[in-house]
Design an enzyme around this catalytic site. Structure first.
Site, PDB file in Angstrom:
ATOM      1  N   LYS A  97      62.665  25.979  -3.868  1.00  0.00           N
ATOM      2  CA  LYS A  97      63.499  24.889  -4.370  1.00  0.00           C
ATOM      3  C   LYS A  97      63.244  24.662  -5.860  1.00  0.00           C
ATOM      4  O   LYS A  97      64.172  24.441  -6.635  1.00  0.00           O
ATOM      5  CB  LYS A  97      63.241  23.605  -3.567  1.00  0.00           C
ATOM      6  N   GLN A 151      59.510  16.660   2.024  1.00  0.00           N
ATOM      7  CA  GLN A 151      59.428  17.935   2.756  1.00  0.00           C
ATOM      8  C   GLN A 151      58.775  17.721   4.117  1.00  0.00           C
ATOM      9  O   GLN A 151      57.688  17.143   4.205  1.00  0.00           O
ATOM     10  CB  GLN A 151      58.612  18.940   1.913  1.00  0.00           C
ATOM     11  N   ASP A 201      68.874  15.086   0.913  1.00  0.00           N
ATOM     12  CA  ASP A 201      68.753  15.835   2.169  1.00  0.00           C
ATOM     13  C   ASP A 201      69.709  15.295   3.236  1.00  0.00           C
ATOM     14  O   ASP A 201      69.876  15.908   4.290  1.00  0.00           O
ATOM     15  CB  ASP A 201      67.311  15.714   2.706  1.00  0.00           C
TER      16      ASP A 201
END
Ligand code: NDP
Length: 283
Positions: A51, A95, A118
């Site tokens: 990422k 995460q 997200d």
């Protein structure tokens, strides 16, 4: 059979985003993503590295918050609130997984819904389910972009999703439904799975079991999307679909690696740029 090349499509999306970021830069705007990692999950470290690489390539600034496994829930929530309040941060990504003693749902719920790149915050999940503009979870969004890029007609088609996780299967139900597919979702308690998958015009495998989908589970000419990322005993990456045999029956199929994986990262970058535009009143 036509291969759906996620790697190539993701590259195209990243290039377009890079141009968009250059335009934002001319207005003095620099998108920035904050990534929080708690504990030291090895696979997460690889995902986070990928990422950050994508951010560098596109011109998105990136700040990492690495917290050790003794981090408390209060500390995690405190950090998220601090990042919610920081004007220079446009997107916040927590995460997963995080240590089991922490409540990841509460943490996702705390992320400002305009920075929730997200798409895991209940506000964005709810908006998706009623068809409103929102941040769509990156993997299902990537799947939809692939279908669009290859002009695969979804309307009225039988779409079968195997897997009902909050990050893949469930948001994908809404995405496909919003495109007027007739959606069936299967899970570990589903009976006669093969009978259902054989009906699918579009079959999405997101269950996390190496080469689980065999050719006798697939209809001739089906579109097969393989979300799975699994490690074989030899340490190789493998999808949920037995690619070699299923590809002989499919009209379109995604490979692993080089399919949904790169698209997930591209759509995360897309969401960060979108969040930046929202924060600056551009959209
Ligand atoms: P989860 O483990 O959270 O969910 C798996 C789902 O599959 C569950 O709904 C489960 O059912 C169902 N399932 C498991 N076994 C079977 C079975 N034998 N038959 C039918 N359904 C079954 O996984 P994720 O959604 O997080 O991930 C799925 C896969 O996708 C993994 O390989 C993961 O690595 C990959 N992934 C890939 C991404 C990418 O960018 N390409 C991003 C995210 C995930 P139940 O609910 O009943 O337990």
């Amino acid at each position: 059979m036509q291969l759906i090349d996620g790697k190539k499509l993701a590259k195209k999306i990243r290039e377009e985003l890079k141009e968009e970021v250059e335009e934002l830069n001319k207005k003095g705007i620099v998108p920035k993503l904050a990534v929080i990692m708690v504990g030291n999950d090895k696979a997460s470290s690889v995902y986070v590295k990928n990422k950050s690489k994508a951010c560098d390539e596109i011109g998105i600034k990136y700040e990492e918050f690495l917290k050790d496994e003794n981090t408390t829930q209060e500390e995690l929530i405190g950090l998220i609130q601090k990042l919610n309040n920081r004007k220079d941060i446009n997107g916040i990504l927590l995460q997963s997984p995080i240590p089991k003693k922490l409540d990841i749902r509460e943490a996702f719920n705390c992320i400002d819904d305009n920075k929730d790149v997200d798409g895991f915050n209940p506000v964005n999940v709810g908006k998706l389910s009623i068809g409103e503009d929102c941040f769509i979870s990156c993997t299902p969004y990537g799947v939809i972009k692939m279908l669009e890029a290859y002009n695969i007609d979804v309307e009225g088609k039988q779409a079968v999703i195997i897997g009902r996780s909050n990050i893949v299967g469930k948001p994908l139900i809404q995405c496909l439904l919003n495109k007027n597919a007739t959606v069936t979702v299967c899970h570990s308690k589903t009976q006669n799975l093969k009978e259902i998958t054989k009906q699918a015009d579009i079959l999405v495998a997101a269950l996390g079991k190496t080469k689980f989908i065999k050719e006798d589970m697939v209809k001739e000419g089906a579109v097969v999307i393989d979300v799975g990322i699994n490690r074989t005993e030899e340490g190789k990456l493998a999808g949920d679909v037995d690619f070699e045999n299923v590809s002989k029956k499919a009209s379109y199929i995604t490979p692993v690696p080089g399919g949904v994986g790169p698209m997930t990262i591209a759509m995360l970058m897309y969401n960060v740029v979108k969040a930046t535009k929202i924060a600056n009143g551009i959209i």
